[in-house]
Motif scaffolding. Structure first.
Motif, PDB file in Angstrom:
ATOM      1  N   ALA A  53      54.986  24.295 -21.228  1.00 40.12           N
ATOM      2  CA  ALA A  53      54.831  23.417 -20.063  1.00 40.12           C
ATOM      3  C   ALA A  53      53.638  23.788 -19.197  1.00 40.12           C
ATOM      4  N   GLY A  54      53.004  24.905 -19.529  1.00 37.35           N
ATOM      5  CA  GLY A  54      51.811  25.312 -18.779  1.00 37.35           C
ATOM      6  C   GLY A  54      52.097  26.145 -17.544  1.00 37.35           C
ATOM      7  N   LEU A  55      53.283  26.734 -17.442  1.00 33.24           N
ATOM      8  CA  LEU A  55      53.570  27.595 -16.296  1.00 33.24           C
ATOM      9  C   LEU A  55      52.743  28.870 -16.378  1.00 33.24           C
ATOM     10  N   GLN A  56      52.213  29.296 -15.252  1.00 32.17           N
ATOM     11  CA  GLN A  56      51.403  30.507 -15.214  1.00 32.17           C
ATOM     12  C   GLN A  56      51.743  31.314 -13.965  1.00 32.17           C
ATOM     13  N   GLY A  57      51.339  32.574 -13.971  1.00 35.69           N
ATOM     14  CA  GLY A  57      51.457  33.414 -12.782  1.00 35.69           C
ATOM     15  C   GLY A  57      52.842  33.439 -12.196  1.00 35.69           C
ATOM     16  N   GLN A  58      52.920  33.202 -10.876  1.00 39.11           N
ATOM     17  CA  GLN A  58      54.189  33.282 -10.155  1.00 39.11           C
ATOM     18  C   GLN A  58      55.210  32.267 -10.673  1.00 39.11           C
ATOM     19  N   ASP A  59      54.733  31.084 -11.053  1.00 38.85           N
ATOM     20  CA  ASP A  59      55.660  30.068 -11.567  1.00 38.85           C
ATOM     21  C   ASP A  59      56.341  30.557 -12.844  1.00 38.85           C
ATOM     22  N   ALA A  60      55.572  31.131 -13.747  1.00 43.62           N
ATOM     23  CA  ALA A  60      56.147  31.646 -14.993  1.00 43.62           C
ATOM     24  C   ALA A  60      57.129  32.773 -14.703  1.00 43.62           C
ATOM     25  N   ALA A  61      56.761  33.655 -13.787  1.00 40.17           N
ATOM     26  CA  ALA A  61      57.641  34.768 -13.419  1.00 40.17           C
ATOM     27  C   ALA A  61      58.926  34.256 -12.766  1.00 40.17           C
ATOM     28  N   ASP A  62      58.794  33.240 -11.908  1.00 42.38           N
ATOM     29  CA  ASP A  62      59.968  32.669 -11.250  1.00 42.38           C
ATOM     30  C   ASP A  62      60.906  32.015 -12.251  1.00 42.38           C
ATOM     31  N   ALA A  63      60.345  31.358 -13.242  1.00 39.87           N
ATOM     32  CA  ALA A  63      61.181  30.701 -14.253  1.00 39.87           C
ATOM     33  C   ALA A  63      62.014  31.737 -15.006  1.00 39.87           C
ATOM     34  N   GLU A  64      61.384  32.819 -15.431  1.00 33.85           N
ATOM     35  CA  GLU A  64      62.106  33.859 -16.176  1.00 33.85           C
ATOM     36  C   GLU A  64      63.135  34.557 -15.284  1.00 33.85           C
ATOM     37  N   ARG A  65      62.795  34.762 -14.028  1.00 29.18           N
ATOM     38  CA  ARG A  65      63.728  35.399 -13.099  1.00 29.18           C
ATOM     39  C   ARG A  65      64.936  34.495 -12.840  1.00 29.18           C
ATOM     40  N   ALA A  66      64.677  33.221 -12.652  1.00 28.29           N
ATOM     41  CA  ALA A  66      65.768  32.269 -12.425  1.00 28.29           C
ATOM     42  C   ALA A  66      66.674  32.180 -13.645  1.00 28.29           C
ATOM     43  N   ALA A  67      66.082  32.214 -14.833  1.00 30.13           N
ATOM     44  CA  ALA A  67      66.878  32.176 -16.061  1.00 30.13           C
ATOM     45  C   ALA A  67      67.767  33.412 -16.160  1.00 30.13           C
ATOM     46  N   PHE A  68      67.239  34.554 -15.743  1.00 34.76           N
ATOM     47  CA  PHE A  68      67.988  35.810 -15.788  1.00 34.76           C
ATOM     48  C   PHE A  68      69.174  35.793 -14.808  1.00 34.76           C
ATOM     49  N   LEU A  69      68.979  35.159 -13.660  1.00 33.53           N
ATOM     50  CA  LEU A  69      69.999  35.175 -12.612  1.00 33.53           C
ATOM     51  C   LEU A  69      70.895  33.940 -12.598  1.00 33.53           C
ATOM     52  N   ALA A  70      70.566  32.945 -13.412  1.00 29.45           N
ATOM     53  CA  ALA A  70      71.215  31.630 -13.303  1.00 29.45           C
ATOM     54  C   ALA A  70      72.736  31.668 -13.385  1.00 29.45           C
ATOM     55  N   LYS A  71      73.274  32.514 -14.263  1.00 28.55           N
ATOM     56  CA  LYS A  71      74.727  32.550 -14.468  1.00 28.55           C
ATOM     57  C   LYS A  71      75.418  33.685 -13.702  1.00 28.55           C
ATOM     58  N   ALA A  72      74.662  34.466 -12.966  1.00 25.88           N
ATOM     59  CA  ALA A  72      75.228  35.658 -12.320  1.00 25.88           C
ATOM     60  C   ALA A  72      76.343  35.323 -11.344  1.00 25.88           C
ATOM     61  N   ASP A  73      76.242  34.172 -10.676  1.00 24.26           N
ATOM     62  CA  ASP A  73      77.271  33.876  -9.669  1.00 24.26           C
ATOM     63  C   ASP A  73      78.632  33.537 -10.291  1.00 24.26           C
ATOM     64  N   LEU A  74      78.673  33.367 -11.626  1.00 26.77           N
ATOM     65  CA  LEU A  74      79.950  33.056 -12.277  1.00 26.77           C
ATOM     66  C   LEU A  74      80.969  34.170 -12.120  1.00 26.77           C
ATOM     67  N   VAL A  75      80.504  35.399 -11.889  1.00 27.56           N
ATOM     68  CA  VAL A  75      81.431  36.528 -11.752  1.00 27.56           C
ATOM     69  C   VAL A  75      81.527  37.007 -10.304  1.00 27.56           C
ATOM     70  N   THR A  76      81.027  36.213  -9.364  1.00 27.95           N
ATOM     71  CA  THR A  76      81.198  36.546  -7.959  1.00 27.95           C
ATOM     72  C   THR A  76      82.557  36.035  -7.486  1.00 27.95           C
ATOM     73  N   GLY A  77      83.064  36.648  -6.440  1.00 31.09           N
ATOM     74  CA  GLY A  77      84.383  36.270  -5.942  1.00 31.09           C
ATOM     75  C   GLY A  77      84.476  34.819  -5.533  1.00 31.09           C
ATOM     76  N   ALA A  78      83.437  34.316  -4.868  1.00 27.26           N
ATOM     77  CA  ALA A  78      83.468  32.936  -4.377  1.00 27.26           C
ATOM     78  C   ALA A  78      83.572  31.936  -5.513  1.00 27.26           C
ATOM     79  N   VAL A  79      82.807  32.153  -6.580  1.00 23.91           N
ATOM     80  CA  VAL A  79      82.812  31.199  -7.688  1.00 23.91           C
ATOM     81  C   VAL A  79      84.050  31.345  -8.556  1.00 23.91           C
ATOM     82  N   VAL A  80      84.547  32.559  -8.711  1.00 25.20           N
ATOM     83  CA  VAL A  80      85.795  32.760  -9.455  1.00 25.20           C
ATOM     84  C   VAL A  80      86.929  32.002  -8.757  1.00 25.20           C
ATOM     85  N   GLU A  81      86.899  32.018  -7.431  1.00 25.69           N
ATOM     86  CA  GLU A  81      87.953  31.362  -6.655  1.00 25.69           C
ATOM     87  C   GLU A  81      87.708  29.856  -6.519  1.00 25.69           C
ATOM     88  N   PHE A  82      86.420  29.474  -6.362  1.00 28.23           N
ATOM     89  CA  PHE A  82      86.061  28.063  -6.173  1.00 28.23           C
ATOM     90  C   PHE A  82      84.986  27.690  -7.202  1.00 28.23           C
TER      91      PHE A  82
END
Length: 369
Positions: A53-82
């Motif tokens: 898609a042509g992502l470079q620099g900060q955009d490319a880094a943000d995409a990979e970081r978001a992918a790494f964190l995307a599912k993390a909230d599934l094991v938080t208390g708030a999401v387990v409950e709601f």
């Protein structure tokens, strides 16, 4: 409300990143491992899609970081409950942990579109992550024989596919076919055993079918779609662009395209592929010579138009063949008594039909739309 505030405060005692490893306790699918394993696959696929898609620099880094964190909230208390706030809480926790705004938004948006007509992710980073997540699910489930069957689609893969197509339609300029190959490659590298060629064919056909349905629902005639698909094109974005261009051309020049479809069908029925395409100009009658010259010109023009992704120009070139092919059929005895002349005429028809090969099978188009 008090409970929600309690879970929120408790969850904030650790940064969002700290929850990622806990995803190893959550099963994604029995044969495909945990949500932690899925996270690694989505990060890898995000890298591929981001580069495409042509992502470079900060955009490319943000995409990979978001992918790494995307599912993390599934094991938080708030999401387990709601459970309905998955993604939404991920955004809040990412912001609280100091992640960039783009990472936080991509986490919230990666489930989009959730349903037909829903908004797609707002940013290109979000579009990349959402596509990677959905495509990983589709490819993985097809690889373990869990694709949709008939009316049964327990994993909502059709909805995921439509979501990916909507994201591409909304500006994600990628090759979906290459992304499918990349996703299946990631699974293979991870040790999953499956018939890669067969699964690839099934996944590609799945997306082509969804594209066909989307176009028909959008008002494109069924025979227009069939004419484009008959050329063997697989890339959904290309199918959409070509089908819409052909539909528009048919609307603007209805009579010309209907007559051209009739002439194409006649030529296709008469031609003999075994004769080849080497035409002897000396054996051609006047109208046949005119068609031969028109075909030569059209072949070069169509190739140039397709190379430039200018499908309307390719169609305009083909429309210009209507007059010479009509004159040919009116003025030439195709099945001439002289075997050499007859074979030469058939070779000319082979050449005529070949010009259409990478554009559309006009024989699929009926006069009654």
């Amino acid at each position: 409300l008090y409970d929600a505030k309690f879970f929120y405060d408790e969850d904030l005692k650790q940064p969002l990143e700290a929850y990622v490893e806990k995803l190893s306790e959550v099963v994604f699918q029995e044969s495909l491992g945990t949500m932690r394993a899925k996270t690694d696959r989505v990060v890898a696929l995000t890298k591929h899609l981001g580069a495409d898609a042509g992502l470079q620099g900060q955009d490319a880094a943000d995409a990979e970081r978001a992918a790494f964190l995307a599912k993390a909230d599934l094991v938080t208390g708030a999401v387990v409950e709601f459970t309905s706030v998955q993604g939404i809480m991920g955004r809040y926790y990412a912001q609280a942990a100091g992640e960039t705004d783009q990472v936080a938004e991509a986490i919230a948006d990666h489930y989009r579109p959730r349903f037909s007509g829903d908004a797609t992710p707002a940013t290109l980073v979000g579009k990349v992550v959402a596509t990677a997540d959905k495509l990983d699910t589709i490819c993985g489930l097809f690889a373990v024989g869990q694709g949709p069957t008939g009316s049964s689609d327990p994993f909502a893969l059709r909805r995921s596919a439509i979501g990916i197509l909507a994201i591409i339609e909304d500006g994600l300029d990628i090759s979906l076919i290459q992304a499918i190959d990349a996703s299946l490659g990631i699974y293979a590298q991870g040790g999953l055993e499956f018939d890669r060629a067969a699964v690839r064919a099934d996944v590609v056909d799945f997306f082509v079918t969804r594209t066909k349905v989307m176009l028909r629902d959008g008002g494109v005639a069924a025979d227009t779609v069939d004419a484009v698909l008959a050329t063997g094109v697989e890339e959904p974005a290309t199918i959409v662009a070509r089908a819409r261009a052909l539909e528009a051309a048919r609307a603007e020049q209805a009579e010309a395209f209907d007559d051209l479809a009739t002439a194409y069908a006649r030529a296709n029925n008469l031609r003999d592929a075994g004769e080849g395409t080497d035409v002897d100009a000396a054996l051609l009658a006047a109208d046949a010579q005119a068609l031969d010259q028109a075909v030569q010109t059209a072949q070069d023009a169509v190739e140039a138009a397709l190379a430039a992704n200018d499908y309307p120009a390719a169609l305009a070139t083909l429309a210009g063949l209507r007059a010479p092919i009509d004159a040919f059929f009116e003025g030439v005895m195709v099945m001439d008594e002289d075997p050499a002349v007859r074979a030469n005429n058939l070779r000319l028809l082979n050449r005529f039909v070949a010009v259409f090969a990478n554009v559309a099978d006009f024989g699929k188009m009926s006069k009654a739309k």
